[in-house]
Enzyme design. Structure first.
Site, short mmCIF file in Angstrom:
data_model
loop_
_atom_site.label_atom_id
_atom_site.label_comp_id
_atom_site.label_asym_id
_atom_site.label_seq_id
_atom_site.Cartn_x
_atom_site.Cartn_y
_atom_site.Cartn_z
N LYS A 78 31.02 45.87 37.45
CA LYS A 78 31.28 45.28 38.78
C LYS A 78 31.86 43.90 38.53
O LYS A 78 31.16 42.88 38.51
CB LYS A 78 29.97 45.24 39.58
CG LYS A 78 30.18 45.37 41.08
CD LYS A 78 28.90 45.69 41.79
CE LYS A 78 28.97 45.33 43.26
NZ LYS A 78 30.00 46.01 44.03
N1 PMP Z 1 32.07 51.83 44.04
C1 PMP Z 1 32.47 50.56 44.21
C2 PMP Z 1 33.85 50.18 43.78
C3 PMP Z 1 31.59 49.62 44.76
O1 PMP Z 1 31.98 48.35 44.93
C4 PMP Z 1 30.31 50.02 45.17
C5 PMP Z 1 29.37 49.02 45.79
N2 PMP Z 1 28.60 48.36 44.83
C6 PMP Z 1 29.93 51.36 44.96
C7 PMP Z 1 30.84 52.24 44.40
C8 PMP Z 1 28.55 51.83 45.30
O2 PMP Z 1 27.65 51.32 44.36
P1 PMP Z 1 26.13 51.01 44.74
O3 PMP Z 1 25.58 52.27 45.28
O4 PMP Z 1 25.49 50.63 43.46
O5 PMP Z 1 26.15 49.94 45.75
#
Ligand code: PMP
Length: 314
Positions: free
Chosen positions: A162
């Protein structure tokens, strides 16, 4: 008290808590200039009957932050239990008594000289938080398009981490979709297979089975995705398959839904002008939504281990 739509009184700027209006990031910092930061998006849910705010899957988010940091060589100022305590303390200092979103960010600071090299700039860390309700519609089925923007590939900038700078990619895709009148978009990999939504992972329901793109499909490996997989298998006895998904599989699926910390579980009613199921939020999606809502607020004992109480640290 924060800026724009962000209401927050205190921010953690390692090593101290400061008032939000005093929290500043240098214009010279590497992170600001090149996007060399890693971050998390975490939700906290207010449980009014218990007078408690439960932070959902906090250790897992902090561990992902640590792993994102490994890609850029950014070190965090503490281990998962220490960072957990900073997050809980942030909630307490701000006296949040409603659903909130927490955003830890670790970034590269001011380098001794101009250059993109990651190794010379120092590491910084901060956490802010603010009240947040719905991000994508929970009840109305979404109108979605396939984006003409491709998902970034692992050898260009890893979607697995991220990483701040990589969000140019979903920012372009989502803006384009919204300007064309859609609620969201789905991004494909360079190979043309399904990756994910702009900031959500994606599931298909087909013949009573859940299908989701595998972790090598240039997705951020979502914590909500993991939650859904476990809930589907352990509480709903649904089979879940992680594999490559073709674009046209979406058009013929019984149901499709997005999931993510912000989006939670959001049904998709239409993709590229084709109706999915009956065009509403499908029955399996509704069941998962219902279960997810209970789990995150700490009302199901079996999944209470995923909820960190901010006011009564365990
Ligand atoms: N894909 C992307 C590109 C994201 O930014 C997110 C949000 N964090 C997600 C998927 C979903 O991840 P999570 O369930 O960990 O929030």
């Amino acid at each position: 008290m924060g800026e724009g739509g962000f209401s927050c009184e205190y921010v953690y700027m390692a090593p101290d808590f400061v008032r939000a209006e005093e929290a500043a990031v240098s214009i010279w910092s590497h992170g600001f200039n090149y996007g060399t930061s890693v971050f998390e998006g975490i939700r906290g849910y207010w449980n009014a009957s218990e007078g408690e705010l439960y932070i959902f899957r906090l250790p897992e988010h902090l561990d992902r932050l640590r792993r994102s940091g490994r890609i850029l060589g950014i070190k965090l100022p503490g281990d998962v239990p220490e960072l957990t305590e900073f997050c809980c303390e942030l909630v307490r200092r701000n006296r949040f008594q409603e659903d909130v979103y927490l955003r830890p960010v670790a970034y590269k600071g001011v380098p001794p000289e101009l250059g993109v090299t990651l190794t010379h700039a120092p590491d910084h860390f901060l956490i802010y938080g603010f009240p947040l309700g719905e991000y994508l519609s929970r009840d109305r089925a979404l109108r979605v398009c396939i984006s003409s923007w491709q998902r970034i590939s692992d050898n260009a900038a890893p979607a697995r981490g991220k990483i701040g700078g990589t969000y140019v990619n979903p920012a372009l895709a989502k803006t384009d979709a919204v300007e064309r009148g859609f609620d969201e978009c789905i991004m494909l990999t360079a190979q043309g297979t399904v990756a994910e939504g702009s900031t959500e992972n994606l599931f298909l329901v087909q013949g009573g089975e859940l299908i989701t793109p595998s972790v090598t499909e240039d997705i951020l490996v979502g914590i909500t995705r993991d939650t859904i997989i476990e809930l589907a298998e352990s509480a709903m006895e649904l089979k879940v398959t992680e594999r490559i998904v073709d674009r046209s599989e979406l058009y013929v699926a019984d149901e499709c839904f997005f999931c993510g910390t912000g989006a939670e579980v959001s049904g998709i009613g239409e993709i590229d002008g084709r109706q999915i199921g009956d065009g509403g939020v499908g029955p399996v999606t509704r069941q998962i939504q219902g279960l997810y809502r209970k789990v995150v607020r700490g009302t199901l004992e079996k999944y209470r281990r995923w909820c960190t109480p901010a006011y009564k640290p365990t």
